[in-house]
Design a protein around this motif. Structure first.
Motif, PDB file in Angstrom:
ATOM      1  N   ASP A  37      52.346 -41.207   7.215  1.00 20.68           N
ATOM      2  CA  ASP A  37      52.430 -41.489   8.687  1.00 20.68           C
ATOM      3  C   ASP A  37      52.078 -40.339   9.414  1.00 20.68           C
ATOM      4  OD1 ASP A  37      53.163 -44.065   7.751  1.00 20.68           O
ATOM      5  OD2 ASP A  37      55.176 -43.883   8.327  1.00 20.68           O
ATOM      6  N   MET A  38      52.609 -39.341   8.940  1.00 18.35           N
ATOM      7  CA  MET A  38      52.480 -38.023   9.822  1.00 18.35           C
ATOM      8  C   MET A  38      50.869 -37.569  10.006  1.00 18.35           C
ATOM      9  SD  MET A  38      55.234 -37.560  11.044  1.00 18.35           S
ATOM     10  CE  MET A  38      54.456 -36.207  12.097  1.00 18.35           C
ATOM     11  N   LEU A  39      49.924 -37.986   9.171  1.00 11.91           N
ATOM     12  CA  LEU A  39      48.813 -37.782   9.165  1.00 11.91           C
ATOM     13  C   LEU A  39      48.171 -38.540  10.673  1.00 11.91           C
ATOM     14  CD1 LEU A  39      47.476 -37.858   5.650  1.00 11.91           C
ATOM     15  CD2 LEU A  39      47.995 -35.752   7.028  1.00 11.91           C
ATOM     16  N   GLY A  40      48.656 -39.463  10.796  1.00  6.89           N
ATOM     17  CA  GLY A  40      48.135 -40.759  12.042  1.00  6.89           C
ATOM     18  C   GLY A  40      48.679 -39.747  13.147  1.00  6.89           C
ATOM     19  N   VAL A  41      49.929 -39.340  13.199  1.00  5.31           N
ATOM     20  CA  VAL A  41      50.399 -38.538  14.273  1.00  5.31           C
ATOM     21  C   VAL A  41      49.733 -37.399  14.810  1.00  5.31           C
ATOM     22  CG1 VAL A  41      52.304 -37.048  15.241  1.00  5.31           C
ATOM     23  CG2 VAL A  41      52.767 -39.330  14.104  1.00  5.31           C
ATOM     24  N   PHE A  42      48.863 -36.582  13.601  1.00  6.50           N
ATOM     25  CA  PHE A  42      48.202 -35.443  13.729  1.00  6.50           C
ATOM     26  C   PHE A  42      46.670 -35.876  14.455  1.00  6.50           C
ATOM     27  CE2 PHE A  42      50.510 -33.017  10.194  1.00  6.50           C
ATOM     28  CZ  PHE A  42      51.870 -33.067  11.032  1.00  6.50           C
ATOM     29  N   ALA A  43      46.376 -37.027  13.829  1.00  4.48           N
ATOM     30  CA  ALA A  43      45.039 -37.402  14.413  1.00  4.48           C
ATOM     31  C   ALA A  43      45.215 -37.595  15.930  1.00  4.48           C
ATOM     32  CB  ALA A  43      44.630 -38.742  13.566  1.00  4.48           C
ATOM     33  N   ALA A  44      46.320 -38.240  16.445  1.00  2.00           N
ATOM     34  CA  ALA A  44      46.462 -38.422  17.955  1.00  2.00           C
ATOM     35  C   ALA A  44      46.967 -37.410  18.592  1.00  2.00           C
ATOM     36  CB  ALA A  44      47.513 -39.628  17.998  1.00  2.00           C
ATOM     37  N   ALA A  45      47.744 -36.546  18.093  1.00  4.49           N
ATOM     38  CA  ALA A  45      48.294 -35.183  18.638  1.00  4.49           C
ATOM     39  C   ALA A  45      48.156 -33.900  17.879  1.00  4.49           C
ATOM     40  CB  ALA A  45      49.484 -35.503  19.000  1.00  4.49           C
ATOM     41  N   PRO A  46      46.878 -33.308  17.830  1.00  2.49           N
ATOM     42  CA  PRO A  46      46.499 -32.414  16.800  1.00  2.49           C
ATOM     43  C   PRO A  46      47.762 -31.100  16.972  1.00  2.49           C
ATOM     44  CG  PRO A  46      44.567 -32.892  18.042  1.00  2.49           C
ATOM     45  CD  PRO A  46      45.701 -33.655  18.622  1.00  2.49           C
ATOM     46  N   PRO A  47      48.130 -30.763  15.852  1.00  2.00           N
ATOM     47  CA  PRO A  47      49.258 -29.463  15.966  1.00  2.00           C
ATOM     48  C   PRO A  47      48.302 -28.350  16.851  1.00  2.00           C
ATOM     49  CG  PRO A  47      49.130 -30.333  13.750  1.00  2.00           C
ATOM     50  CD  PRO A  47      48.133 -31.226  14.605  1.00  2.00           C
ATOM     51  N   TYR A  48      49.234 -27.522  17.805  1.00  4.56           N
ATOM     52  CA  TYR A  48      48.770 -26.702  18.359  1.00  4.56           C
ATOM     53  C   TYR A  48      49.601 -25.333  18.523  1.00  4.56           C
ATOM     54  CZ  TYR A  48      51.557 -28.299  22.046  1.00  4.56           C
ATOM     55  OH  TYR A  48      52.873 -28.849  23.177  1.00  4.56           O
ATOM     56  N   ARG A  49      49.233 -24.364  18.792  1.00  2.49           N
ATOM     57  CA  ARG A  49      50.261 -23.087  19.026  1.00  2.49           C
ATOM     58  C   ARG A  49      50.692 -23.127  20.473  1.00  2.49           C
ATOM     59  NH1 ARG A  49      48.364 -17.903  16.070  1.00  2.49           N
ATOM     60  NH2 ARG A  49      50.708 -17.674  16.168  1.00  2.49           N
ATOM     61  N   LEU A  50      52.047 -23.088  20.524  1.00  2.00           N
ATOM     62  CA  LEU A  50      52.540 -22.841  21.916  1.00  2.00           C
ATOM     63  C   LEU A  50      52.901 -21.473  22.468  1.00  2.00           C
ATOM     64  CD1 LEU A  50      53.558 -25.745  20.605  1.00  2.00           C
ATOM     65  CD2 LEU A  50      55.784 -25.453  21.958  1.00  2.00           C
TER      66      LEU A  50
END
Ligand code: MD6
Ligand code: FE
Length: 218
Positions: A37-50
């Motif tokens: 399920d988290m792969l779907g989250v990453f597709a919609a909201a790519p991990p980034y560096r704050l």
């Protein structure tokens, strides 16, 4: 076997009131499904560096799901309703993850409905500085944490930054709830322990760890 002898075999840390650790609450099969399920989250909201206020990048990649997501940049820390780099609203919290977080909180007599889930992605050398989660509107709500991948040596502190910290190993499948009098304890992640994950998964950085913290921010 008396109580004294039993204590000799105690290997779990004794945790303060308001810290509930449910070891292995998520089994291997469920863990794989939730990570899918988290792969779907990453597709919609790519991990980034704050970035921190100073402009320095934080070590771990992060992203969010839910109606609000925690973000940090030169303007400081806050919850925002969209991905700062793509401009797209955060994707919803995957229903299975949200249901499990609600179940865990309810089991601690701290029922809540999360509206934000912060995803922390640790590489092998990842860590998280000692902090207090205080950007949410109402500290009466708990925070629920799920851990996946390699073990983390979590540091559990007290109400003040200078208070002593207790090491707590968080393993794949562990669920921890911080609630009540422990909601505002300082805490962080000292290190990731290589070679302790039960399996690799494309949602988890190689040699690293994935942590989810479910909050009610608004
Ligand atoms: C982590 N966890 O385990 C970071 N915050 O990677 C947290 O910062 C945290 O585990 C609030 C409540 C529970 C947590
Ligand atoms: Fe935290």
């Amino acid at each position: 076997m008396g109580a004294i002898q039993h204590d000799l075999f105690q290997t779990e840390p004794v945790l303060p009131a308001g810290i509930s650790l449910m070891r292995g609450r998520i089994d291997l099969e469920d863990g794989r499904a939730l990570l899918d399920d988290m792969l779907g989250v990453f597709a919609a909201a790519p991990p980034y560096r704050l970035r921190m206020k100073t402009g320095a990048y934080v070590i771990n990649q992060m992203t969010n799901c839910g109606s609000l997501g925690w973000h940090s940049d030169e303007r400081g820390y806050r919850y925002v309703d969209r991905h700062p780099e793509t401009g797209t609203p955060w994707p919803p919290i995957p229903p299975r993850l949200k249901a499990l977080a609600m179940q865990a909180a309810a089991a601690c007599a701290a029922p809540f409905v999360p509206d934000a889930c912060l995803v922390n992605l640790y590489a092998e050398e990842g860590k998280l500085n000692l902090h207090q989660d205080h950007d949410e509107k109402d500290f009466a709500w708990p925070i629920v944490s799920f851990s996946f991948g390699n073990d983390a040596i979590f540091a559990l502190g007290g109400a003040r930054r200078r208070d002593p910290v207790q090491p707590v190993t968080l393993r794949h499948g562990d669920v921890m709830v911080m609630h009540g009098e422990s909601r505002m304890r300082f805490h962080g992640v000292k290190k990731i322990v290589p070679g302790t994950a039960p399996f690799d998964h494309p949602a988890i950085p190689a040699g690293g760890r994935l942590n989810l913290t479910f909050r009610r921010a608004a």
